[in-house]
Design a protein around this motif. Structure first.
Motif, short mmCIF file in Angstrom:
data_model
loop_
_atom_site.label_atom_id
_atom_site.label_comp_id
_atom_site.label_asym_id
_atom_site.label_seq_id
_atom_site.Cartn_x
_atom_site.Cartn_y
_atom_site.Cartn_z
N UNK A 1 -18.61 37.24 -7.93
CA UNK A 1 -18.38 35.79 -7.92
C UNK A 1 -16.87 35.56 -8.01
N UNK A 3 -13.96 33.60 -8.91
CA UNK A 3 -13.66 32.41 -9.70
C UNK A 3 -12.52 31.60 -9.09
N UNK A 6 -13.84 29.52 -6.28
CA UNK A 6 -14.75 28.47 -6.77
C UNK A 6 -13.96 27.34 -7.42
N UNK A 7 -12.93 27.72 -8.17
CA UNK A 7 -12.12 26.69 -8.82
C UNK A 7 -11.38 25.85 -7.78
N UNK A 10 -13.63 23.44 -6.18
CA UNK A 10 -13.96 22.34 -7.08
C UNK A 10 -12.88 21.27 -7.07
N UNK A 319 -13.81 31.81 -20.78
CA UNK A 319 -14.04 33.10 -20.14
C UNK A 319 -13.81 34.24 -21.13
N UNK A 328 -10.28 40.00 -14.89
CA UNK A 328 -10.83 38.82 -14.21
C UNK A 328 -9.89 37.64 -14.32
#
Ligand code: ATP
Ligand code: MG
Lengths: 403, 236
Positions: A1, A3, A6-7, A10, A319, A328
């Motif tokens: 995934x 991040x 994805x951020x 968003x 996190x 990560x």
């Protein structure tokens, strides 16, 4: 995934806006690099256009571009006799205010409207406009003439004919007036400009010497005429020579230097003189400005990444709370920095490639320049993200708690 | 007490210095055994959250001994180097505020905890959906946290905390945003997890409707343990 992605997704609008701004900034930085490279390239284009292996100029000068140089025209014959020299030619250089004198037929009245039509796409030409030309006089059939003709034909032996760089905006068939004499443009070259960006124009050496004479102020002209009986003296600015493929330019230059009356530059030396002395200030000026722009870009990327990270304190703390390893978190910050850089770079480059041909002087952006710039942007983003990474790694998991 | 998963002995914790110093916890000795569900209650500011955060290794104690899953974690300093890996594998934490990642949907918020432990993304998502269904938020599986109600977000957060089958489950007012029926369901789930996974569950709560679901209720006041009762025994 992932991040980072994805951020970004968003907060897509905000990310795109940031990329756009950065793209503009990087576009300007890239433009500076192109302008810088263009100036250097243009500086060399004059010397390269003549395709000379060695330049023979006045003693104790680095002429004819860095300093004035005058030598007798018959030097050419002596140079031509040197072993290893295939051909030699006399050349003159002068910067002349010329006037675009419109249509074909020197005396024939021309109809500006009709000519514009005929010129078609080249209708950009402004008839009557004054333009500065770097006029090169050379002996047809000898070295020093125009390189590849891209439209029309070469000069041959015709008098009052001219080959001119396409950037002058004068189509073949049109007339150019210099010192009240009209020259017919018979052919075009391209990418041949002087160190100052003026288009090069070739005319025969005889035409050039007469032009020189006419441009000399009357008082000085009378002094010249005193000895010469009305004809201009046979002086030229340089003798250029082409060597046989096996000859060593240094060695031949050394031999001519032993005559003591002349200075000799090889092609490499001439290029060095042009970049290191003729355009040195412009080059350093642009170089410094490019450096500053890159520095500013670096600072701005760093600030953007830092703020992006600060906005995510809670998420990063969370996190860490749920046990995400530092790897990560570093990836989250760095990937965003690199994505931002990549998007800004792509946007800026695309923008500049669209507009670069509208600049009045050459903006040189080859794959090399763009790849080099991409590398610089990559390094800048990596370095800039270190600040954000440092910040992210210092966030305490406890910062996720509370409202 | 060899089967105690959480053991605190003489734990103290203060915040700030000088005039502003607050002794949030003093001389706390407490243990929670595997399979046990313990409630922490007390007035606001009594140190409940602080105690929970100490057990979660988010805050560092000032004194005492902290043992988790049979391992001494703090004694005069951290004894374990990789606290984050320890949290990931041993501790499930349900926050007082749900703390979901705003850029991941409900499913991925849960799946992330699994992928951090090496579960493949597909499998992680499948298990996340199962958990969400079980907590009755399955139909909100693809909603972003900002679109969830407080109760829905809290249940997603519970699912995330339980995803890795931790042996120690800590929850700070997990039912505050839930209606009483769902609060009972959430508590029953925690009890079941405690039993089935032999987990130690420590829950901060104000909610007297769920007091009966605890094996023990510990009361805090001004950072000290004031008393302890056993609602289950009381009922029996
Ligand atoms: N990070 C901090 N810095 C300073 N003081 C703190 C900090 N965290 C907690 N405190 C103080 O420690 C005491 C205990 O706080 P804690 O949050 O543990 O209370 P609580 O029992 O959880 O209260 P509530 O029921 O309101 O959540 C309070 O006086 C609080 O002000
Ligand atoms: Mg609290």
């Amino acid at each position: 995934m992932n991040l980072a992605l994805r951020d970004i997704r968003h907060n897509l609008g905000r990310f795109l806006l940031t990329c756009f701004g950065l793209g503009l900034l990087l576009g300007v930085a890239l433009a500076m690099i192109g302008i810088y490279r263009g100036v250097v390239e243009e500086a060399l284009s004059l010397a390269r256009a003549l395709r000379a292996d060695i330049w023979v100029v006045e003693a104790n000068t680095r002429g004819p571009f860095a300093e004035a140089s005058r030598i007798a025209g018959d030097v050419r014959e002596a140079v031509a006799r040197v072993a290893g020299v295939v051909a030699a030619g006399s050349v003159t250089f002068q910067i002349v205010e010329a006037r675009h004198a419109g249509g074909p037929g020197g005396d024939e009245a021309w109809d500006a409207e009709r000519l514009r039509e005929r010129a078609g796409e080249a209708g950009r030409q402004r008839i009557g406009a004054v333009l500065r030309l770097q006029v090169v006089g050379w002996e047809p059939d000898r070295p020093g003439g125009p390189p590849e003709i891209v439209a029309g034909r070469g000069i041959g032996r015709g008098r009052l004919e001219m080959v001119v760089d396409r950037s002058a905006g004068i189509p073949p068939g049109a007339m150019v007036e210099m010192a009240n004499v009209r020259y017919r443009v018979v052919g075009l070259t391209q990418r041949t400009v002087s160190t100052g960006g003026d288009p090069l124009a070739w005319i025969t050496l005889r035409d050039a010497q007469e032009l020189q004479f006419r441009l000399t102020p009357p008082a000085a002209r009378r002094a010249l005429q005193g000895g010469g009986g009305g004809m201009p003296q046979d002086t030229v600015n340089a003798v250029v020579a082409r060597l046989s493929p096996h000859a060593r330019p240094d060695e031949i230059a050394g031999r001519i230097r032993q005559w003591k009356h002349f200075a000799v530059l090889t092609a490499a030396e001439q290029e060095a003189v042009l970049t290191r002395s003729v355009v040195e200030r412009a080059r350093r000026q642009l170089g410094m400005f490019t450096g500053i722009l890159l520095l500013v870009s670096a600072v701005i990327v760093a600030l953007i990444i830092y703020t992006l990270t600060m906005d995510k304190v809670r998420e990063i703390a969370t996190l860490k709370l749920i046990g995400a390893p530092d790897r990560s978190i570093v990836a989250l910050v760095m990937q965003q920095a690199l994505l931002l850089g990549a998007a800004g770079f792509a946007g800026g480059t695309a923008l500049l490639l669209l507009v670069k041909d509208y600049f009045p002087r050459r903006v040189l952006l080859g794959p090399e320049e763009i790849a080099g710039f991409g590398l610089v942007v990559f390094v800048i983003c990596l370095a800039a993200s270190l600040l954000g990474v440092r910040y992210a790694l210092r966030i305490e998991p406890a910062q996720a708690l509370g409202g | 007490m060899s089967d105690a998963l959480v053991e605190l002995a003489g734990i103290a914790k203060g915040f700030g210095t000088g005039e502003a110093r607050v002794q949030a916890l003093a001389d706390i000795t407490l243990s929670v055994a595997a399979g046990e569900v313990v409630g922490l209650r007390g007035p606001s500011g009594s140190g409940k959250s602080t105690l929970l955060n100490l057990v979660a290794c988010i805050l560092e104690p000032d004194a005492g001994v902290l043992r988790l899953a049979g391992e001494t974690v703090w004694q005069g300093g951290w004894r374990r180097r990789d606290l984050r890996a320890f949290r990931r594998t041993h501790i499930g934490f349900i926050f007082q505020f749900h703390n979901l990642l705003p850029f991941l949907d409900a499913t991925d918020n849960v799946a992330l905890a699994l992928t951090l432990n090496g579960v493949g993304l597909g499998e992680a998502r499948r298990r996340a959906r199962e958990l969400l269904d079980y907590l009755q938020v399955g139909r909100r599986a693809v909603a972003m946290p900002s679109k969830l109600s407080g109760g829905e977000a809290q249940r997603v957060a519970i699912a995330r905390a339980l995803a890795n089958h931790p042996r120690i489950i800590l929850a700070d007012e997990p039912t505050a945003a839930l209606d009483s029926e769902r609060a009972q369901i959430a508590m029953d789930l925690l009890r079941r997890v405690a039993r089935e996974q032999a987990a130690a569950v420590l829950v901060v709560t104000h909610d007297d409707k769920i007091f009966s679901r605890f094996d023990r209720l510990v009361s805090l006041r001004d950072g000290r343990i004031e008393g302890e009762m056993r609602p289950a025994e009381a009922r029996a």
